[in-house]
Write a protein that holds these residues in place. Structure first.
Motif, PDB file in Angstrom:
ATOM      1  N   GLY A  19       2.386   2.450  -3.246  1.00  2.00           N
ATOM      2  CA  GLY A  19       1.467   3.100  -4.176  1.00  2.00           C
ATOM      3  C   GLY A  19       1.561   4.618  -4.170  1.00  2.00           C
ATOM      4  N   GLU A  52      -0.517   9.217  -1.334  1.00  4.05           N
ATOM      5  CA  GLU A  52      -1.967   9.313  -1.158  1.00  4.05           C
ATOM      6  C   GLU A  52      -2.515   8.112  -0.372  1.00  4.05           C
ATOM      7  OE1 GLU A  52      -1.150   7.262  -5.029  1.00  4.05           O
ATOM      8  OE2 GLU A  52      -0.527   9.188  -4.244  1.00  4.05           O
ATOM      9  N   ASN A  53      -1.739   7.066  -0.268  1.00  5.82           N
ATOM     10  CA  ASN A  53      -2.146   5.873   0.485  1.00  5.82           C
ATOM     11  C   ASN A  53      -1.632   5.878   1.923  1.00  5.82           C
ATOM     12  OD1 ASN A  53      -3.381   4.900  -1.835  1.00  5.82           O
ATOM     13  ND2 ASN A  53      -1.585   3.740  -2.462  1.00  5.82           N
ATOM     14  N   ALA A  68      -4.090   4.878   4.757  1.00  7.30           N
ATOM     15  CA  ALA A  68      -4.368   3.435   4.776  1.00  7.30           C
ATOM     16  C   ALA A  68      -3.194   2.674   5.377  1.00  7.30           C
ATOM     17  CB  ALA A  68      -4.657   2.935   3.371  1.00  7.30           C
ATOM     18  N   ALA A  69      -1.970   3.081   5.045  1.00  7.72           N
ATOM     19  CA  ALA A  69      -0.786   2.426   5.594  1.00  7.72           C
ATOM     20  C   ALA A  69      -0.712   2.631   7.108  1.00  7.72           C
ATOM     21  CB  ALA A  69       0.479   2.961   4.918  1.00  7.72           C
ATOM     22  N   VAL A  79       0.837  -1.202   0.000  1.00 10.92           N
ATOM     23  CA  VAL A  79       0.000   0.000   0.000  1.00 10.92           C
ATOM     24  C   VAL A  79       0.872   1.252   0.000  1.00 10.92           C
ATOM     25  CG1 VAL A  79      -1.581   1.351   1.444  1.00 10.92           C
ATOM     26  CG2 VAL A  79      -2.027  -1.054   1.019  1.00 10.92           C
TER      27      VAL A  79
END
Length: 110
Positions: A26, A29-30, A33-34, A23
């Motif tokens: 990527g 922008e991730n 989430a990380a 993640v």
């Protein structure tokens, strides 16, 4: 059974680490989430520490009671005790602690 629990947590931590790095690869922008995955990793690690501590406490109490009641068992424990540290505290505390350090660093750096 303790070793199987340890393996389960270790596999879960490993898969979560792979997902975290995938993640994060990527892009920025991730990052939320990380960080959520890293926080989940901390939670899994705390559960791992808790279950390891409970099992180790239970195991020690059971071994002590069996040794007090059965002389042959006590003699076998003395005769077969390997030198050095016991592996159970290492599995119960050292491995989860290393995972906790890893997730904490990833939360702070990531």
């Amino acid at each position: 059974m303790r070793y199987q629990q340890g393996n389960l947590f270790l596999v879960a931590e490993s898969l979560l680490t792979v997902a975290y790095s995938t993640v994060l690869a990527g892009g920025n922008e991730n990052l939320p989430a990380a960080r959520a995955m890293a926080a989940f990793g901390v939670a899994i690690t705390l559960i791992w520490l808790y279950t390891g501590h409970r099992h180790l406490t239970y195991s020690r109490a059971l071994r002590h009671r069996a040794a007090a009641r059965f002389r042959d068992y006590a003699e076998t424990l003395i005769a077969c005790r390997p030198r050095g540290w016991s592996s159970l505290p290492l599995i119960a505390y050292a491995l989860p602690s290393l995972a906790a350090v890893m997730w904490t660093v990833l939360l702070l750096v990531g």
